[in-house]
Design a protein around this motif. Structure first.
Motif, PDB file in Angstrom:
ATOM      1  N   SER A 131     -58.376 -34.643  77.776  1.00  0.00           N
ATOM      2  CA  SER A 131     -57.279 -34.780  76.813  1.00  0.00           C
ATOM      3  C   SER A 131     -57.779 -35.214  75.437  1.00  0.00           C
ATOM      4  CB  SER A 131     -56.222 -35.757  77.326  1.00  0.00           C
ATOM      5  OG  SER A 131     -56.756 -37.047  77.412  1.00  0.00           O
ATOM      6  N   ASP A 132     -59.010 -35.657  75.370  1.00  0.00           N
ATOM      7  CA  ASP A 132     -59.612 -36.092  74.110  1.00  0.00           C
ATOM      8  C   ASP A 132     -60.155 -34.918  73.288  1.00  0.00           C
ATOM      9  OD1 ASP A 132     -59.824 -38.457  72.691  1.00  0.00           O
ATOM     10  OD2 ASP A 132     -61.957 -38.676  73.141  1.00  0.00           O
ATOM     11  N   ILE A 133     -60.165 -33.719  73.859  1.00  0.00           N
ATOM     12  CA  ILE A 133     -60.620 -32.538  73.118  1.00  0.00           C
ATOM     13  C   ILE A 133     -59.553 -32.246  72.057  1.00  0.00           C
ATOM     14  CG2 ILE A 133     -61.220 -30.084  73.258  1.00  0.00           C
ATOM     15  CD1 ILE A 133     -62.003 -30.618  76.241  1.00  0.00           C
ATOM     16  N   PRO A 134     -59.912 -32.281  70.779  1.00  0.00           N
ATOM     17  CA  PRO A 134     -58.923 -32.185  69.705  1.00  0.00           C
ATOM     18  C   PRO A 134     -57.992 -30.973  69.755  1.00  0.00           C
ATOM     19  CG  PRO A 134     -61.058 -32.801  68.817  1.00  0.00           C
ATOM     20  CD  PRO A 134     -61.263 -32.465  70.263  1.00  0.00           C
ATOM     21  N   VAL A 135     -58.444 -29.838  70.274  1.00  0.00           N
ATOM     22  CA  VAL A 135     -57.612 -28.623  70.255  1.00  0.00           C
ATOM     23  C   VAL A 135     -56.681 -28.513  71.456  1.00  0.00           C
ATOM     24  CG1 VAL A 135     -59.242 -27.341  68.818  1.00  0.00           C
ATOM     25  CG2 VAL A 135     -59.429 -27.210  71.316  1.00  0.00           C
ATOM     26  N   VAL A 136     -56.741 -29.473  72.393  1.00  0.00           N
ATOM     27  CA  VAL A 136     -55.868 -29.439  73.566  1.00  0.00           C
ATOM     28  C   VAL A 136     -54.466 -29.899  73.177  1.00  0.00           C
ATOM     29  CG1 VAL A 136     -55.411 -30.476  75.827  1.00  0.00           C
ATOM     30  CG2 VAL A 136     -57.711 -29.695  75.259  1.00  0.00           C
ATOM     31  N   ASP A 137     -53.488 -29.072  73.516  1.00  0.00           N
ATOM     32  CA  ASP A 137     -52.089 -29.396  73.238  1.00  0.00           C
ATOM     33  C   ASP A 137     -51.423 -30.021  74.452  1.00  0.00           C
ATOM     34  OD1 ASP A 137     -49.656 -29.455  71.746  1.00  0.00           O
ATOM     35  OD2 ASP A 137     -49.015 -27.622  72.762  1.00  0.00           O
ATOM     36  N   SER A 138     -51.555 -29.353  75.613  1.00  0.00           N
ATOM     37  CA  SER A 138     -50.932 -29.880  76.831  1.00  0.00           C
ATOM     38  C   SER A 138     -51.739 -29.483  78.054  1.00  0.00           C
ATOM     39  CB  SER A 138     -49.494 -29.369  76.967  1.00  0.00           C
ATOM     40  OG  SER A 138     -49.492 -27.967  77.163  1.00  0.00           O
ATOM     41  N   MET A 139     -51.509 -30.244  79.128  1.00  0.00           N
ATOM     42  CA  MET A 139     -52.207 -29.994  80.391  1.00  0.00           C
ATOM     43  C   MET A 139     -51.226 -30.183  81.537  1.00  0.00           C
ATOM     44  SD  MET A 139     -55.682 -32.176  79.738  1.00  0.00           S
ATOM     45  CE  MET A 139     -54.755 -33.672  79.615  1.00  0.00           C
ATOM     46  N   GLN A 140     -51.416 -29.393  82.569  1.00  0.00           N
ATOM     47  CA  GLN A 140     -50.638 -29.560  83.796  1.00  0.00           C
ATOM     48  C   GLN A 140     -51.621 -29.587  84.949  1.00  0.00           C
ATOM     49  OE1 GLN A 140     -47.824 -26.441  84.641  1.00  0.00           O
ATOM     50  NE2 GLN A 140     -47.230 -27.328  86.577  1.00  0.00           N
ATOM     51  N   SER A 141     -51.644 -30.683  85.700  1.00  0.00           N
ATOM     52  CA  SER A 141     -52.581 -30.847  86.811  1.00  0.00           C
ATOM     53  C   SER A 141     -51.944 -30.460  88.126  1.00  0.00           C
ATOM     54  CB  SER A 141     -53.037 -32.304  86.904  1.00  0.00           C
ATOM     55  OG  SER A 141     -53.765 -32.666  85.755  1.00  0.00           O
ATOM     56  N   MET A 142     -52.732 -29.837  88.979  1.00  0.00           N
ATOM     57  CA  MET A 142     -52.324 -29.476  90.325  1.00  0.00           C
ATOM     58  C   MET A 142     -53.421 -29.941  91.273  1.00  0.00           C
ATOM     59  SD  MET A 142     -51.114 -25.697  89.203  1.00  0.00           S
ATOM     60  CE  MET A 142     -52.119 -25.759  87.719  1.00  0.00           C
ATOM     61  N   VAL A 143     -53.148 -30.988  92.045  1.00  0.00           N
ATOM     62  CA  VAL A 143     -54.141 -31.515  92.977  1.00  0.00           C
ATOM     63  C   VAL A 143     -54.182 -30.611  94.198  1.00  0.00           C
ATOM     64  CG1 VAL A 143     -54.777 -33.474  94.441  1.00  0.00           C
ATOM     65  CG2 VAL A 143     -53.809 -33.878  92.176  1.00  0.00           C
ATOM     66  N   ILE A 144     -55.377 -30.256  94.627  1.00  0.00           N
ATOM     67  CA  ILE A 144     -55.549 -29.418  95.810  1.00  0.00           C
ATOM     68  C   ILE A 144     -55.451 -30.323  97.034  1.00  0.00           C
ATOM     69  CG2 ILE A 144     -57.110 -27.884  97.071  1.00  0.00           C
ATOM     70  CD1 ILE A 144     -58.345 -27.164  94.293  1.00  0.00           C
ATOM     71  N   LEU A 145     -54.430 -30.099  97.858  1.00  0.00           N
ATOM     72  CA  LEU A 145     -54.241 -30.908  99.063  1.00  0.00           C
ATOM     73  C   LEU A 145     -55.097 -30.400 100.214  1.00  0.00           C
ATOM     74  CD1 LEU A 145     -50.359 -31.302  98.941  1.00  0.00           C
ATOM     75  CD2 LEU A 145     -52.106 -32.933  98.161  1.00  0.00           C
ATOM     76  N   SER A 146     -55.100 -29.087 100.409  1.00  0.00           N
ATOM     77  CA  SER A 146     -55.874 -28.450 101.483  1.00  0.00           C
ATOM     78  C   SER A 146     -56.337 -27.093 100.998  1.00  0.00           C
ATOM     79  CB  SER A 146     -55.015 -28.234 102.738  1.00  0.00           C
ATOM     80  OG  SER A 146     -54.510 -29.435 103.219  1.00  0.00           O
ATOM     81  N   THR A 147     -57.457 -26.650 101.516  1.00  0.00           N
ATOM     82  CA  THR A 147     -57.958 -25.314 101.203  1.00  0.00           C
ATOM     83  C   THR A 147     -58.063 -24.526 102.502  1.00  0.00           C
ATOM     84  OG1 THR A 147     -59.188 -26.151  99.304  1.00  0.00           O
ATOM     85  CG2 THR A 147     -59.881 -24.016 100.184  1.00  0.00           C
ATOM     86  N   PHE A 148     -57.380 -23.402 102.550  1.00  0.00           N
ATOM     87  CA  PHE A 148     -57.368 -22.596 103.760  1.00  0.00           C
ATOM     88  C   PHE A 148     -58.262 -21.369 103.655  1.00  0.00           C
ATOM     89  CE2 PHE A 148     -53.368 -24.952 103.681  1.00  0.00           C
ATOM     90  CZ  PHE A 148     -53.495 -25.621 104.885  1.00  0.00           C
ATOM     91  N   LYS A 149     -58.653 -21.035 102.439  1.00  0.00           N
ATOM     92  CA  LYS A 149     -59.594 -19.935 102.260  1.00  0.00           C
ATOM     93  C   LYS A 149     -60.392 -20.197 100.999  1.00  0.00           C
ATOM     94  CE  LYS A 149     -59.998 -14.927 102.159  1.00  0.00           C
ATOM     95  NZ  LYS A 149     -59.295 -13.643 102.284  1.00  0.00           N
ATOM     96  N   ASP A 150     -61.692 -20.160 101.128  1.00  0.00           N
ATOM     97  CA  ASP A 150     -62.597 -20.356 100.005  1.00  0.00           C
ATOM     98  C   ASP A 150     -63.758 -19.400 100.197  1.00  0.00           C
ATOM     99  OD1 ASP A 150     -63.894 -21.286  97.777  1.00  0.00           O
ATOM    100  OD2 ASP A 150     -64.491 -23.193  98.651  1.00  0.00           O
ATOM    101  N   ARG A 151     -63.457 -18.138 100.091  1.00  0.00           N
ATOM    102  CA  ARG A 151     -64.424 -17.078 100.385  1.00  0.00           C
ATOM    103  C   ARG A 151     -65.432 -16.946  99.252  1.00  0.00           C
ATOM    104  NH1 ARG A 151     -64.825 -12.378 103.607  1.00  0.00           N
ATOM    105  NH2 ARG A 151     -65.693 -10.629 102.467  1.00  0.00           N
ATOM    106  N   LYS A 152     -66.681 -16.988  99.598  1.00  0.00           N
ATOM    107  CA  LYS A 152     -67.750 -16.830  98.612  1.00  0.00           C
ATOM    108  C   LYS A 152     -68.296 -15.401  98.584  1.00  0.00           C
ATOM    109  CE  LYS A 152     -67.712 -21.217  97.660  1.00  0.00           C
ATOM    110  NZ  LYS A 152     -66.593 -21.612  96.842  1.00  0.00           N
ATOM    111  N   VAL A 153     -67.955 -14.621  99.610  1.00  0.00           N
ATOM    112  CA  VAL A 153     -68.453 -13.253  99.707  1.00  0.00           C
ATOM    113  C   VAL A 153     -67.477 -12.319  98.996  1.00  0.00           C
ATOM    114  CG1 VAL A 153     -69.100 -11.382 101.277  1.00  0.00           C
ATOM    115  CG2 VAL A 153     -69.608 -13.752 101.886  1.00  0.00           C
ATOM    116  N   LEU A 154     -67.944 -11.656  97.938  1.00  0.00           N
ATOM    117  CA  LEU A 154     -67.095 -10.731  97.194  1.00  0.00           C
ATOM    118  C   LEU A 154     -67.051  -9.376  97.894  1.00  0.00           C
ATOM    119  CD1 LEU A 154     -68.390 -11.429  93.573  1.00  0.00           C
ATOM    120  CD2 LEU A 154     -66.392 -12.411  94.709  1.00  0.00           C
ATOM    121  N   PRO A 155     -65.883  -8.729  97.871  1.00  0.00           N
ATOM    122  CA  PRO A 155     -65.816  -7.378  98.435  1.00  0.00           C
ATOM    123  C   PRO A 155     -66.485  -6.407  97.446  1.00  0.00           C
ATOM    124  CG  PRO A 155     -63.701  -7.980  97.496  1.00  0.00           C
ATOM    125  CD  PRO A 155     -64.597  -9.188  97.371  1.00  0.00           C
ATOM    126  N   VAL A 156     -67.491  -5.690  97.879  1.00  0.00           N
ATOM    127  CA  VAL A 156     -68.203  -4.757  97.010  1.00  0.00           C
ATOM    128  C   VAL A 156     -67.529  -3.391  97.133  1.00  0.00           C
ATOM    129  CG1 VAL A 156     -70.425  -3.719  96.432  1.00  0.00           C
ATOM    130  CG2 VAL A 156     -70.340  -6.060  97.330  1.00  0.00           C
TER     131      VAL A 156
END
Length: 158
Positions: A131-156
């Protein structure tokens, strides 16, 4: 080799395997794709040199290393112009806890993924750095409660 049409079935298989297991030996990789080791290594080097394979990383368990809070933060800038974007991106690069920064369309200008030890460290980071970055106007935070998919393999694409 910048266009995916230059990727044949074997290249796509190599990319799939290396995304799942970057520590695989060239000998094992060659067995899995059905080529001898020399042409397999040549194909991997070609994929690296072309920039298709950018790097290799270890994926860490955030809980086991003491990083218990992950959030997405939607950021809007005071003005959506080149100068403000550059200032914001430059500032974000100095904050290690910001592990992803994406310029987006829609309600906000950027979405950040931030990982911290706990909620108090997150609050401190937001108050003292983001929030100390001068050009920031507003922020909305979303806390991650659980992660059900975190795929690192990209579909080629074929």
């Amino acid at each position: 080799m910048s266009v995916n049409s230059k990727l044949d079935r074997i290249d796509r298989k190599i990319l799939e395997i290396l995304q799942s297991n970057a520590k695989i030996t060239n000998a094992q990789l060659s067995k899995e794709i059905g080529l001898s080791p020399a042409p397999t290594l040549e194909r991997v080097k070609k994929l690296e040199n072309s920039g298709i394979i950018k790097s290799y990383h270890a994926t860490l368990d955030t809980d086991k290393i003491g990083l218990g809070v992950s959030t997405f933060v939607l950021v809007s800038l005071k003005g959506h112009n080149k100068d403000n974007i550059e200032k914001f991106v430059e500032a974000i690069h100095t904050i290690n806890e910001v592990v992803e920064c994406h310029h987006i369309t829609g309600t906000g200008d950027f979405i950040l993924k931030i990982i911290t030890e706990d909620i108090s460290k997150y609050q401190q980071l937001m108050l003292e750095k983001v929030s100390d970055i001068p050009v920031v106007d507003s922020m909305q935070s979303m806390v991650i409660l659980s992660t059900f998919k975190d795929r690192k393999v990209l579909p080629v694409p074929e």
